[in-house]
Design a protein around this motif. Structure first.
Motif, PDB file in Angstrom:
ATOM      1  N   VAL A  37      51.059  43.519  44.476  1.00  0.00           N
ATOM      2  CA  VAL A  37      50.435  44.696  44.086  1.00  0.00           C
ATOM      3  C   VAL A  37      49.083  43.685  43.498  1.00  0.00           C
ATOM      4  O   VAL A  37      48.050  44.556  43.288  1.00  0.00           O
ATOM      5  CB  VAL A  37      51.041  46.261  43.853  1.00  0.00           C
ATOM      6  CG1 VAL A  37      50.207  46.178  42.855  1.00  0.00           C
ATOM      7  CG2 VAL A  37      51.828  46.372  44.472  1.00  0.00           C
ATOM      8  N   LEU A  38      49.856  43.269  42.363  1.00  0.00           N
ATOM      9  CA  LEU A  38      48.837  42.731  40.971  1.00  0.00           C
ATOM     10  C   LEU A  38      47.682  41.176  42.389  1.00  0.00           C
ATOM     11  O   LEU A  38      46.924  41.723  41.613  1.00  0.00           O
ATOM     12  CB  LEU A  38      49.635  41.133  40.320  1.00  0.00           C
ATOM     13  CG  LEU A  38      50.704  42.027  39.262  1.00  0.00           C
ATOM     14  CD1 LEU A  38      52.014  41.106  38.516  1.00  0.00           C
ATOM     15  CD2 LEU A  38      49.442  43.792  38.340  1.00  0.00           C
ATOM     16  N   CYS A  41      45.167  43.953  43.568  1.00  0.00           N
ATOM     17  CA  CYS A  41      44.107  44.946  42.472  1.00  0.00           C
ATOM     18  C   CYS A  41      43.453  44.112  41.857  1.00  0.00           C
ATOM     19  O   CYS A  41      42.138  44.339  41.537  1.00  0.00           O
ATOM     20  CB  CYS A  41      45.172  45.295  41.510  1.00  0.00           C
ATOM     21  SG  CYS A  41      46.373  46.565  42.087  1.00  0.00           S
ATOM     22  N   THR A  42      43.309  42.536  41.931  1.00  0.00           N
ATOM     23  CA  THR A  42      42.733  41.674  41.128  1.00  0.00           C
ATOM     24  C   THR A  42      41.496  41.496  42.033  1.00  0.00           C
ATOM     25  O   THR A  42      40.432  41.520  41.792  1.00  0.00           O
ATOM     26  CB  THR A  42      42.994  40.288  41.342  1.00  0.00           C
ATOM     27  OG1 THR A  42      44.578  40.452  40.080  1.00  0.00           O
ATOM     28  CG2 THR A  42      42.449  39.478  40.435  1.00  0.00           C
ATOM     29  N   TRP A  44      40.590  43.450  44.437  1.00  0.00           N
ATOM     30  CA  TRP A  44      40.281  44.447  45.000  1.00  0.00           C
ATOM     31  C   TRP A  44      39.147  45.103  42.999  1.00  0.00           C
ATOM     32  O   TRP A  44      37.194  44.761  43.640  1.00  0.00           O
ATOM     33  CB  TRP A  44      40.978  45.862  45.165  1.00  0.00           C
ATOM     34  CG  TRP A  44      40.423  47.300  45.027  1.00  0.00           C
ATOM     35  CD1 TRP A  44      39.667  47.367  45.998  1.00  0.00           C
ATOM     36  CD2 TRP A  44      39.769  48.028  43.503  1.00  0.00           C
ATOM     37  NE1 TRP A  44      39.434  48.805  45.700  1.00  0.00           N
ATOM     38  CE2 TRP A  44      39.733  49.348  44.868  1.00  0.00           C
ATOM     39  CE3 TRP A  44      39.991  48.471  42.444  1.00  0.00           C
ATOM     40  CZ2 TRP A  44      38.845  50.517  44.050  1.00  0.00           C
ATOM     41  CZ3 TRP A  44      39.843  49.240  42.079  1.00  0.00           C
ATOM     42  CH2 TRP A  44      39.156  50.662  42.440  1.00  0.00           C
ATOM     43  N   LEU A  45      39.136  44.713  42.595  1.00  0.00           N
ATOM     44  CA  LEU A  45      38.674  44.737  40.938  1.00  0.00           C
ATOM     45  C   LEU A  45      37.706  43.881  41.026  1.00  0.00           C
ATOM     46  O   LEU A  45      36.087  43.852  40.910  1.00  0.00           O
ATOM     47  CB  LEU A  45      39.859  44.614  39.477  1.00  0.00           C
ATOM     48  CG  LEU A  45      39.780  46.221  39.768  1.00  0.00           C
ATOM     49  CD1 LEU A  45      41.275  45.289  38.683  1.00  0.00           C
ATOM     50  CD2 LEU A  45      39.007  46.650  39.199  1.00  0.00           C
ATOM     51  N   VAL A  57      44.161  44.499  34.987  1.00  0.00           N
ATOM     52  CA  VAL A  57      44.957  44.121  36.273  1.00  0.00           C
ATOM     53  C   VAL A  57      46.383  45.272  36.382  1.00  0.00           C
ATOM     54  O   VAL A  57      46.655  46.469  36.709  1.00  0.00           O
ATOM     55  CB  VAL A  57      45.539  43.086  36.972  1.00  0.00           C
ATOM     56  CG1 VAL A  57      45.792  42.955  37.840  1.00  0.00           C
ATOM     57  CG2 VAL A  57      44.060  42.482  36.988  1.00  0.00           C
ATOM     58  N   GLN A  60      45.976  49.166  36.082  1.00  0.00           N
ATOM     59  CA  GLN A  60      45.660  49.546  37.512  1.00  0.00           C
ATOM     60  C   GLN A  60      46.469  50.164  38.787  1.00  0.00           C
ATOM     61  O   GLN A  60      46.511  50.337  39.533  1.00  0.00           O
ATOM     62  CB  GLN A  60      44.409  48.106  38.055  1.00  0.00           C
ATOM     63  CG  GLN A  60      43.873  48.479  39.378  1.00  0.00           C
ATOM     64  CD  GLN A  60      42.482  49.627  40.027  1.00  0.00           C
ATOM     65  OE1 GLN A  60      42.319  50.451  39.428  1.00  0.00           O
ATOM     66  NE2 GLN A  60      42.493  49.770  40.863  1.00  0.00           N
ATOM     67  N   ALA A  61      47.447  48.324  38.185  1.00  0.00           N
ATOM     68  CA  ALA A  61      48.624  48.204  39.368  1.00  0.00           C
ATOM     69  C   ALA A  61      49.549  49.689  38.884  1.00  0.00           C
ATOM     70  O   ALA A  61      50.514  49.917  39.196  1.00  0.00           O
ATOM     71  CB  ALA A  61      49.354  47.123  39.496  1.00  0.00           C
ATOM     72  N   THR A  68      53.551  41.575  33.887  1.00  0.00           N
ATOM     73  CA  THR A  68      52.082  41.154  35.095  1.00  0.00           C
ATOM     74  C   THR A  68      51.633  39.798  34.669  1.00  0.00           C
ATOM     75  O   THR A  68      51.504  39.227  35.105  1.00  0.00           O
ATOM     76  CB  THR A  68      51.235  42.261  34.493  1.00  0.00           C
ATOM     77  OG1 THR A  68      51.620  43.631  34.908  1.00  0.00           O
ATOM     78  CG2 THR A  68      49.892  41.834  35.311  1.00  0.00           C
ATOM     79  N   PRO A 142      47.569  56.593  39.620  1.00  0.00           N
ATOM     80  CA  PRO A 142      45.841  55.622  39.849  1.00  0.00           C
ATOM     81  C   PRO A 142      44.712  56.357  40.425  1.00  0.00           C
ATOM     82  O   PRO A 142      44.575  57.077  40.982  1.00  0.00           O
ATOM     83  CB  PRO A 142      47.361  54.422  41.273  1.00  0.00           C
ATOM     84  CG  PRO A 142      47.384  55.939  41.721  1.00  0.00           C
ATOM     85  CD  PRO A 142      48.624  56.677  40.822  1.00  0.00           C
ATOM     86  N   GLN A 146      42.374  52.654  44.899  1.00  0.00           N
ATOM     87  CA  GLN A 146      43.014  51.101  44.776  1.00  0.00           C
ATOM     88  C   GLN A 146      43.909  50.873  46.696  1.00  0.00           C
ATOM     89  O   GLN A 146      43.954  51.492  46.713  1.00  0.00           O
ATOM     90  CB  GLN A 146      43.477  51.074  43.572  1.00  0.00           C
ATOM     91  CG  GLN A 146      44.940  52.290  43.370  1.00  0.00           C
ATOM     92  CD  GLN A 146      45.426  51.372  42.532  1.00  0.00           C
ATOM     93  OE1 GLN A 146      44.649  51.440  41.032  1.00  0.00           O
ATOM     94  NE2 GLN A 146      46.433  51.890  42.190  1.00  0.00           N
TER      95      GLN A 146
END
Length: 148
Positions: A37-38, A41-42, A44-45, A57, A60-61, A68, A142, A146
């Protein structure tokens, strides 16, 4: 009320089954679910031109900030992300997915999406997203688009 009539109890069992399926899909990629997930998300961003810090992050997650940070350190040790000191705030770390992480993230997302497609297959996607989105909205949920 019998346990099988309790929405919370049913959700508990459904969640456990889904988590087992996700863990099995991610194991060959050497990722835990939270690492996935992390990383996703990273990635994706970053793909949207952002160099997020750890707090962004985590938001977002939907994860705890301290946890995190620990998991991101693990991803850094695996060579999947880089954490760089933010020139504007030396206490913050900006995150960038490495080439290795950028190669792994879409493969991991595809593996998770495959699990989701099988798992949620009996329910029309629109219905599942509507219900889960409604439940997630109670906690700030969310943002749309995402990763899973």
């Amino acid at each position: 009320m019998k346990p099988g009539e309790s929405p919370g109890f049913l959700l508990w069992h459904v969640t456990l089954r889904w988590q087992r399926d996700i863990a099995a899909a991610l194991a060959p990629l050497d990722l835990t679910h939270v690492q996935f997930v992390l990383l996703a998300c990273t990635w994706w961003l970053n793909g949207r031109g952002q160099r997020p810090n750890q707090l962004a992050v985590a938001r977002q997650a939907g994860t705890d900030v301290k946890m995190t940070s620990q998991v991101l350190r693990t991803l850094e040790k695996k060579g999947l992300i880089e954490r760089e000191v933010d020139p504007a705030d030396t206490r913050a770390r900006r995150l960038r997915v490495t080439d290795l992480g950028a190669d792994l993230a879409p493969r991991a997302i595809a593996a998770v999406e495959e699990v989701d497609a099988r798992f949620f297959g009996p329910v029309p996607v629109e219905d599942a997203v509507a219900l889960l989105g409604r439940l997630a909205a109670e906690d700030g949920g969310p943002d749309g688009g995402q990763p899973s």
